[in-house]
Design a protein around this motif. Structure first.
Motif, short mmCIF file in Angstrom:
data_model
loop_
_atom_site.label_atom_id
_atom_site.label_comp_id
_atom_site.label_asym_id
_atom_site.label_seq_id
_atom_site.Cartn_x
_atom_site.Cartn_y
_atom_site.Cartn_z
N GLU A 150 10.21 -1.64 -8.29
CA GLU A 150 9.57 -0.58 -9.08
C GLU A 150 10.17 -0.46 -10.47
O GLU A 150 9.87 0.48 -11.19
N GLY A 196 -6.18 7.14 -7.63
CA GLY A 196 -5.21 7.76 -6.74
C GLY A 196 -3.90 7.01 -6.62
O GLY A 196 -2.88 7.58 -6.24
N HIS A 197 -3.91 5.71 -6.95
CA HIS A 197 -2.71 4.91 -6.71
C HIS A 197 -1.60 5.23 -7.71
O HIS A 197 -0.45 5.44 -7.31
N TYR A 198 -1.97 5.27 -8.97
CA TYR A 198 -0.95 5.59 -9.97
C TYR A 198 -0.39 6.98 -9.71
O TYR A 198 0.82 7.19 -9.69
N GLU A 199 -1.31 7.93 -9.46
CA GLU A 199 -0.90 9.32 -9.28
C GLU A 199 0.04 9.49 -8.09
O GLU A 199 0.92 10.33 -8.07
N SER A 200 -0.19 8.66 -7.06
CA SER A 200 0.68 8.81 -5.90
C SER A 200 1.92 7.92 -6.00
O SER A 200 2.68 7.81 -5.06
N GLY A 201 2.09 7.27 -7.14
CA GLY A 201 3.37 6.62 -7.39
C GLY A 201 3.35 5.11 -7.47
O GLY A 201 4.40 4.48 -7.48
N MET A 202 2.16 4.49 -7.54
CA MET A 202 2.15 3.03 -7.64
C MET A 202 2.26 2.64 -9.10
O MET A 202 1.29 2.33 -9.78
N MET A 203 3.47 2.71 -9.56
CA MET A 203 3.79 2.33 -10.93
C MET A 203 5.26 1.97 -11.01
O MET A 203 6.03 2.27 -10.10
N GLY A 204 5.62 1.27 -12.06
CA GLY A 204 7.02 0.92 -12.24
C GLY A 204 7.36 0.95 -13.72
O GLY A 204 6.47 0.96 -14.58
N ASP A 259 0.85 -1.19 0.00
CA ASP A 259 0.00 0.00 0.00
C ASP A 259 0.88 1.23 0.00
O ASP A 259 1.53 1.49 1.00
N ASN A 260 0.95 2.03 -1.01
CA ASN A 260 0.51 1.81 -2.38
C ASN A 260 1.73 1.93 -3.28
O ASN A 260 2.00 2.99 -3.83
N PHE A 261 2.44 0.82 -3.37
CA PHE A 261 3.63 0.79 -4.24
C PHE A 261 3.96 -0.66 -4.57
O PHE A 261 3.42 -1.58 -3.95
#
Lengths: 564, 239, 186
Positions: free
Chosen positions: C69, C173-181, C63-65
């Motif tokens: 990455e 909200g997850h992608y925007e707050s950085g849950m991406m790689g 949560d949330n990453f």
């Protein structure tokens, strides 16, 4: 006496330092000084820390032991309150409650374990030193990885800097409550309304307000300020640098004395990841309203190689703050035209709403004018009942009175953050029912500029007594026509916004006019605490209570400190 | 010189109260100074006078000491047509009204008078500022005064203020030229502009004074004016 | 773009094997799964065969990453992703371009708005509701998996020779707050 207490605390603090295991943070030294505050338009003498206002950003790491030595170079008593910090009450910095204050020329060492992380701030709790410039920011880095990612970060501290000193403002408000209100209805607005609504409707409206001797323009008591961001006026253009595509964390802090701001960054969506220092489940918005003393952390990702405007317009549209996010130094974003559509309060904000929409209709209670709220219908609490509201396209924000004039709208028609959107990322406490409820009516008399709780000012009121270990539900019933940011020191406020176990954890709870808002507190910190409206001149004129937590591990309250 | 002392006495008391905040309960002490009228009058018959009407206060939300002063100095004759000073204690009795009680001393050119006074002051529905006072003089004569004012906002800085002041005597006091009945009416209309926030607001306007009934008769007997209309120019001051 | 039905199919699969491992295989995938998935003209690769797998990458959802990455692949390589949700919220693992993710985010925001997706669970019965608003999707989504807390899934993916790809969680909200790689091609 004062010196002895201070020295005693110092010794105790030293003893703790020797014995304790937690790592010591880098000790901070702060001096409290008279400083010059230059907004470009005005140069005034104010109060600052280490020679400037705002003061520095203090950085800590969760788990450390904080040590801050504060030397008072003023010729009056001072204090520093660490807003939102959970700490021993003697370190909370409220003169007359936590400690005697720091006398001129004296030094006081604050020492407390840092048991949380996030964005916070600090300010003087003495007189009107905070409106006069005595504030700064705090960043606490977490022990563990945060639930979001960012490439760089900035503190964005908002302030409503006024050319008058706080003491002068207070005196003027007492002499003439609309001293600073230059948004009142005039002959011109009368003519406009006649043209729009017809003569009889307009006169009837004027008559209703006139009979109440209230005005729909009582939204910002203290106008005529310059909005500052990190101490800089719109003209001075504070600038935060970024590289395109970076994620930038902006730590918004509203350190204003009296002013709520509506914040937006045209061209960017903002993902709110933290409120009042506590992580929230990320929610992406176009604009948000920040009450006095609140903090919101947002993540933005500017992708273009251009400057972006940080625009913070006051809720009543009487002023604004502005800054730039830019890829290079010396760039200034194009400032959006400030909105001139100043809101007007409605009868709903007076608690006079008679329709049946869910929300906070106290009209019936006001009619019977019963002092106690026995007939209060708790099913009307915000967030409790959305079913009836989904009839329309978008449910109205349940944290405003139905039909309120204060309901905000995003400039671009997009998403405006509501309290209802805030969900704790990780609940701080297990969910359990509150053992009792304490109702607090927020009351006041605008004409006299007297603000109170349950109709009683601070100096005439008994403290609120809580028992260590209990969970208490506080319910605010706002019977005034102003919004009040209510701040409980020392313990967390779990806002009841209908999200159950994910009710957000806050330190400042905004209560809009004509609404009822509840929060719950786990009473887990012994001692004596302040509990008040964070609007400086409301607090000073009586909207304030002392809270005493009885029992608990450190029952030995200093009885000498009780008298205030 | 004597008059100056009489004026300064209440100021001294007010300042004294401010200097000892410990006297007053726990609440904060506030103070303020306001000159609603501070003006030069030019009459339709060539009268020239200086007029002031103001007050100063110090105290808490619960109890204030207020010094009210007004007077009219005839600039041609260098005499005081009226000169009143009041010192009252004032306390809230409702959301919008205060009760006040104290003493009044009139020291115009001519006969002096002491009065005891009680009254109310506050904000009536529809934003009328109201002062209503009862007086009993040292000679046992009773009188009343009603003072009503309305601030009409043409803009947020340009303010048109109509006002009405009426004196009513319950008995004759021949010595000071007052006859039973409505003795005096003063109507005013002033257009002010807030120049330096609310501290300095210059204004122009008109005022009309009229003595009525027996009071008018007494004035005629003394060969005094019974009514006069003025153009006024002045400054409202607040600190 | 995937339809709600395709989401439903996958979610049902995940739910059916609750607690177990889900293999997103041609059996559950749709007819065009064997072809390259082309969205907005971008070649993001295609569902792979287990026999071509040369490399397994474990992805842990928090949560949330994500951990890790960044994933490094060779052009044309077939990778088996073993995805485990160790967080307390629902998360997605979705391979696509930035533009694709942006489109998915809008759709998932709608799922949340309609109550089909809550922070920590997926509401099956809400998923079945006919949205009735003419939402037609032109392809399904073998490139993504949506997991409740504690669940595990696999995706076997054959990457194209080169592309600008990210793996991302498009829960609002997850992608925007950085849950991406980042998918980095060697």
């Amino acid at each position: 006496m004062k010196i002895e207490t201070a020295a005693g605390m110092l010794l105790a603090a030293l003893a703790v330092a020797v014995l304790s295991l937690p790592a010591m943070a880098k000790p901070y030294e702060l001096t409290v000084d008279y400083v010059e505050i230059d907004t470009g338009d005005t140069k005034t003498t104010g109060i600052g820390y280490n020679g400037s206002s705002p003061g520095p950003t203090l950085r800590f790491r969760e788990g450390e032991e904080a040590e801050i030595t504060v030397t008072n170079n003023l010729d009056e008593t001072t204090s520093i309150h660490w807003h939102g910090q959970i700490l021993p009450y003697q370190m909370d910095g409220v003169p007359g409650i936590s400690f005697p204050g720091i006398a001129p020329g004296e030094t006081f060492t604050y020492r407390f374990p840092v048991r949380q992380n996030g964005t916070y701030w600090f300010h003087s709790h003495s007189g009107f030193q905070e409106p006069d410039g005595a504030y700064g920011s705090i960043i606490i880095e977490p022990e563990k990885r945060e639930p979001f990612r960012f490439d760089r970060e900035y503190v964005v501290v908002l302030k409503d800097k006024h050319p008058h000193s706080g003491a002068r403002i207070m005196r003027n408000l007492k002499m003439m409550p609309d001293y600073y209100n230059r948004q009142q209805r005039t002959l011109g607005t009368l003519m406009d309304d006649v043209a729009k609504d017809g003569l009889s409707a307009t006169l009837s409206d004027r008559k209703d307000w006139g009979n109440m001797r209230m005005t729909p323009t009582d939204i910002e008591d203290v106008q005529g300020f310059t909005g500052l961001i990190n101490g800089m006026s719109p003209e001075q253009n504070w600038t935060g640098l970024f590289k395109p595509d970076e994620r930038v964390r902006l730590r918004f802090i509203n350190a204003s004395a009296m002013t709520y701001f509506d914040v937006r960054i045209p061209g960017l969506e903002m993902t709110v990841v933290q409120a009042d220092g506590n992580n929230v489940q990320p929610v992406t918005v176009d604009e948000f309203r920040i009450a006095v003393a609140e903090t919101y952390d947002v993540i933005v990702q500017p992708k273009e190689d251009r400057a972006y405007a940080i625009m913070a317009e006051s809720m009543g549209r009487s002023g604004y703050a502005f800054a730039s996010l830019a890829p290079r130094e010396g760039m200034r974003a194009e400032m959006p035209e400030p909105r001139t559509d100043g809101p007007l309060l409605t009868m709903a904000d007076m608690g006079m709403s008679h329709d049946n929409m869910p929300g906070m209709d106290h009209g019936a209670m006001d009619m019977t004018s019963q002092p106690e709220m026995a007939g209060m219908d708790h099913s009307n609490m915000p967030g409790m009942d959305h079913s009836a509201m989904n009839m329309g396209a978008k449910p109205a924000d349940p944290f405003y009175a139905s039909g309120s004039g204060l309901i905000p709208k995003a400039v671009n028609g997009g998403k405006f953050l509501s309290y209802a959107d805030l969900k704790a990322q990780k609940p701080r406490y297990p969910e359990r029912p509150a053992m009792r409820e304490i109702e607090l009516r927020l009351t006041g008399n605008m004409e006299r500029y007297v603000w109170s709780i349950n109709g009683i000012k601070y100096e005439d009121a008994d403290p609120i007594r809580l028992q260590y270990g209990e969970r208490v539900r506080f319910t605010f019933i706002n019977e005034t026509m102003m919004a009040h940011p209510m701040h409980l020191h020392g313990m967390w406020s779990m806002l009841d916004n209908g999200n159950g176990k994910w009710n957000p954890v806050k330190h400042t709870i905004n209560v809009n006019p004509g609404t009822t808002v509840s929060f719950e507190t786990e009473v887990d910190e012994p001692g004596e605490w302040a509990f008040h409206c964070h609007l400086s001149y409301h607090m000073a004129s009586g909207m304030f209570r002392k809270v005493i937590v009885e029992g608990g591990p450190e029952t030995a309250l200093n009885t000498n400190a009780n008298g205030n | 010189m004597k008059k100056l002392n009489l004026i300064s006495a209440p100021v001294g008391i007010a300042l004294g109260l401010m200097a000892f905040p410990a006297i007053a309960m726990e609440g904060n002490i506030f103070y303020g100074l306001q000159l609603e009228q501070f003006e030069y009058r030019y009459g339709d018959e060539g009268e020239k006078s200086a007029v002031w009407d103001g007050d100063a206060f110090a105290g808490t939300d619960e109890l204030k000491l207020r010094w009210q002063s007004n007077g009219e100095q005839d600039l041609r004759e260098d005499s005081f047509e009226t000169l009143e000073n009041r010192l009252v204690l004032q306390t809230p009795i409702s959301d919008f009204f205060d009760a006040k009680a104290g003493v009044r001393l009139d020291t115009p050119t001519g006969q002096d008078r002491w009065y005891g006074t009680v009254g109310i002051a506050g904000l009536a529905p529809q934003w009328f500022e109201v002062d209503a006072d009862l007086f009993v003089s040292e000679t046992g004569d009773g009188s009343a005064r009603l003072d009503i004012e309305f601030e009409g906002l043409l803009t947020n800085h340009l303010i048109l203020t109509p006002s009405l002041e009426t004196d009513i005597a319950f008995s004759d006091d021949r010595e000071i030229g007052i006859g039973q009945g409505v003795s005096k009416v003063e109507l005013g209309l002033r257009l002010s502009y807030d120049l330096i926030d609310r501290a300095v607001s210059p204004y122009i306007g008109v005022a009309h004074e009229r003595k009525l009934g027996k009071t008018a008769d007494f004035a005629r007997d003394e060969d005094e004016d019974r009514d006069a209309t003025y153009v006024v120019i002045g400054m409202r001051l607040m600190y | 773009m995937p339809s709600f039905k395709s989401y439903l199919a996958k979610i049902l699969t995940v739910a059916a094997l609750s607690g177990g491992t889900v293999l997103v295989s041609p059996i559950t995938a749709h007819a065009d799964a064997g072809h390259n998935s082309v969205v907005h003209g971008a070649n993001i690769g295609k569902l792979g065969n287990i026999s071509d797998v040369r490399k397994t990458v474990e992805i842990v959802m928090q949560d949330n990453f994500y951990e890790p990455e960044k994933v490094v692949v060779l052009g044309g390589e077939t990778v088996r992703f073993v995805i485990r949700n160790e967080g307390e919220f629902v998360h997605e693992f979705n391979i696509g371009t930035v533009a694709m993710h942006a489109t998915h985010q809008k759709e998932m925001a709608m799922m949340v708005e309609h109550g089909a997706l809550e922070a920590d669970k997926i509401n099956m019965h809400m998923m079945e509701m006919d949205m009735g608003n003419g939402m037609t999707m032109k392809h399904d989504d073998p490139n993504s998996v949506l997991l409740e807390p504690g669940k595990t899934a696999e995706i076997i993916w054959t990457f194209p020779e080169n592309a600008e790809l990210e793996f991302a969680c498009n829960v609002p909200g997850h992608y925007e707050s950085g849950m991406m790689g980042q998918v980095k091609f060697q």
